[in-house]
Design a protein around this motif. Structure first.
Motif, mmCIF file in Angstrom:
data_model
loop_
_atom_site.group_PDB
_atom_site.id
_atom_site.type_symbol
_atom_site.label_atom_id
_atom_site.label_comp_id
_atom_site.label_asym_id
_atom_site.label_seq_id
_atom_site.Cartn_x
_atom_site.Cartn_y
_atom_site.Cartn_z
ATOM 1 N N LEU A 31 0.833 -1.207 0.000
ATOM 2 C CA LEU A 31 0.000 0.000 0.000
ATOM 3 C C LEU A 31 0.862 1.250 0.000
ATOM 4 N N GLN A 32 1.897 1.254 0.806
ATOM 5 C CA GLN A 32 2.779 2.413 0.860
ATOM 6 C C GLN A 32 3.568 2.567 -0.439
ATOM 7 N N LEU A 33 4.002 1.452 -1.011
ATOM 8 C CA LEU A 33 4.722 1.512 -2.279
ATOM 9 C C LEU A 33 3.836 2.056 -3.398
ATOM 10 N N LEU A 34 2.588 1.594 -3.449
ATOM 11 C CA LEU A 34 1.655 2.083 -4.470
ATOM 12 C C LEU A 34 1.477 3.588 -4.364
ATOM 13 N N GLU A 35 1.315 4.081 -3.150
ATOM 14 C CA GLU A 35 1.125 5.515 -2.957
ATOM 15 C C GLU A 35 2.366 6.292 -3.390
ATOM 16 N N ARG A 39 2.830 8.976 -6.650
ATOM 17 C CA ARG A 39 3.376 10.330 -6.528
ATOM 18 C C ARG A 39 4.592 10.517 -7.426
ATOM 19 N N LEU A 40 5.463 9.507 -7.472
ATOM 20 C CA LEU A 40 6.641 9.595 -8.337
ATOM 21 C C LEU A 40 6.248 9.680 -9.805
ATOM 22 N N MET A 41 5.227 8.901 -10.199
ATOM 23 C CA MET A 41 4.769 8.946 -11.589
ATOM 24 C C MET A 41 4.286 10.355 -11.926
ATOM 25 N N LEU A 42 3.530 10.975 -11.022
ATOM 26 C CA LEU A 42 3.061 12.339 -11.262
ATOM 27 C C LEU A 42 4.239 13.306 -11.343
ATOM 28 N N ASP A 43 5.265 13.094 -10.517
ATOM 29 C CA ASP A 43 6.465 13.947 -10.592
ATOM 30 C C ASP A 43 7.181 13.782 -11.923
ATOM 31 N N LEU A 44 7.250 12.551 -12.433
ATOM 32 C CA LEU A 44 7.878 12.316 -13.733
ATOM 33 C C LEU A 44 7.117 13.024 -14.846
ATOM 34 N N VAL A 45 5.802 12.939 -14.791
ATOM 35 C CA VAL A 45 4.978 13.614 -15.795
ATOM 36 C C VAL A 45 5.164 15.126 -15.679
ATOM 37 N N LYS A 46 5.209 15.637 -14.453
ATOM 38 C CA LYS A 46 5.418 17.071 -14.241
ATOM 39 C C LYS A 46 6.742 17.518 -14.857
ATOM 40 N N ASP A 47 7.811 16.759 -14.606
ATOM 41 C CA ASP A 47 9.120 17.093 -15.185
ATOM 42 C C ASP A 47 9.067 17.102 -16.709
ATOM 43 N N GLU A 48 8.372 16.135 -17.266
ATOM 44 C CA GLU A 48 8.278 16.035 -18.724
ATOM 45 C C GLU A 48 7.615 17.279 -19.319
ATOM 46 N N PHE A 49 6.600 17.805 -18.644
ATOM 47 C CA PHE A 49 5.878 18.955 -19.174
ATOM 48 C C PHE A 49 6.558 20.278 -18.854
ATOM 49 N N GLU A 50 7.384 20.314 -17.847
ATOM 50 C CA GLU A 50 8.089 21.552 -17.533
ATOM 51 C C GLU A 50 9.251 21.783 -18.495
ATOM 52 N N ARG A 51 9.847 20.713 -19.010
ATOM 53 C CA ARG A 51 10.971 20.863 -19.940
ATOM 54 C C ARG A 51 10.580 21.619 -21.204
ATOM 55 N N PRO A 52 9.531 21.206 -21.921
ATOM 56 C CA PRO A 52 9.183 21.930 -23.152
ATOM 57 C C PRO A 52 8.279 23.150 -22.909
ATOM 58 N N ARG A 53 8.263 23.610 -21.679
ATOM 59 C CA ARG A 53 7.505 24.829 -21.339
ATOM 60 C C ARG A 53 5.990 24.642 -21.439
ATOM 61 N N PRO A 152 3.464 -9.106 -16.220
ATOM 62 C CA PRO A 152 2.067 -9.550 -16.349
ATOM 63 C C PRO A 152 1.555 -10.245 -15.087
ATOM 64 N N GLN A 153 2.416 -10.955 -14.397
ATOM 65 C CA GLN A 153 2.028 -11.610 -13.148
ATOM 66 C C GLN A 153 1.765 -10.564 -12.055
ATOM 67 N N VAL A 154 2.590 -9.543 -11.995
ATOM 68 C CA VAL A 154 2.389 -8.454 -11.033
ATOM 69 C C VAL A 154 1.076 -7.743 -11.339
ATOM 70 N N ASN A 155 0.818 -7.468 -12.622
ATOM 71 C CA ASN A 155 -0.422 -6.802 -13.018
ATOM 72 C C ASN A 155 -1.642 -7.632 -12.656
ATOM 73 N N LEU A 156 -1.547 -8.942 -12.824
ATOM 74 C CA LEU A 156 -2.650 -9.825 -12.453
ATOM 75 C C LEU A 156 -2.939 -9.699 -10.960
ATOM 76 N N GLN A 157 -1.905 -9.701 -10.154
ATOM 77 C CA GLN A 157 -2.078 -9.561 -8.712
ATOM 78 C C GLN A 157 -2.703 -8.202 -8.372
ATOM 79 N N CYS A 158 -2.264 -7.149 -9.036
ATOM 80 C CA CYS A 158 -2.824 -5.813 -8.797
ATOM 81 C C CYS A 158 -4.301 -5.767 -9.190
#
Length: 173
Positions: A31-35, A39-53, A152-158
């Motif tokens: 649960l803590q890892l998922l959270e 947040r890290l995924m959102l930070d990665l997306v934020k970085d991607e959009f800040e680079r090209p302005r 795929p096994q991890v995704n099945l469990q999720c």
């Protein structure tokens, strides 16, 4: 190969978890890892959009564009598909319409319902997120991280956990 993930100095489960069964401790850690991963995924997306302005777009708005895809959908459909809370979807859709990334139109049969779809600008932003995720997938695949256990096994469990949580919510109501 990627280096092992750094040990987080914060405990991954509550201090009193030592008395719990191993599977319960593993679930709490998941649960803590998922959270943190979300947040890290959102930070990665934020970085991607800040680079090209493209700083006008928040990571959540970028994920809404990504999850809309090529379809014409309602806000309710977005809520059921994604990780968005009710009023946040409406607020973010209004912002996306104002920025020119989304086109909206009232439904002919039910004037309360609004259908939305991506504009060409929205499709370009969606493609940026898609390319980011493809680059990540390629890097992870080359490093071998996705092989043990196979993703795929991890995704099945999720999906099983997601179904369990959904059933719990339906059971409450």
């Amino acid at each position: 190969m990627l280096a092992p993930a750094p040990r987080d100095p914060r405990p991954t489960v509550p201090a009193d978890a030592e008395a719990l069964p191993d599977m319960t401790r593993a679930y709490l850690e998941s649960l803590q890892l998922l959270e943190r991963m979300h947040r890290l995924m959102l930070d990665l997306v934020k970085d991607e959009f800040e680079r090209p302005r493209h700083g006008d777009l928040t990571p959540v708005q970028a994920m809404i564009l990504y999850n809309m895809g090529e379809a014409e959908v309602s806000a309710g459909e977005l809520r059921s598909r994604g990780m968005y809370q009710g009023s946040n979807v409406s607020y973010n859709l209004k912002k996306l319409v104002a920025m020119g990334y989304v086109h909206h139109e009232r439904c002919d049969l039910d004037r309360r319902s609004v259908k939305v779809r991506l504009t060409p600008e929205g499709q370009a932003m969606r493609e940026m997120v898609r390319q980011l995720f493809i680059r990540h997938a390629e890097g992870l695949a080359m490093s071998g991280v996705l092989e043990d256990p196979p993703l795929p096994q991890v995704n099945l469990q999720c999906r099983r956990i997601e179904r369990f949580w959904g059933d719990q919510i339906r059971y409450i109501y």
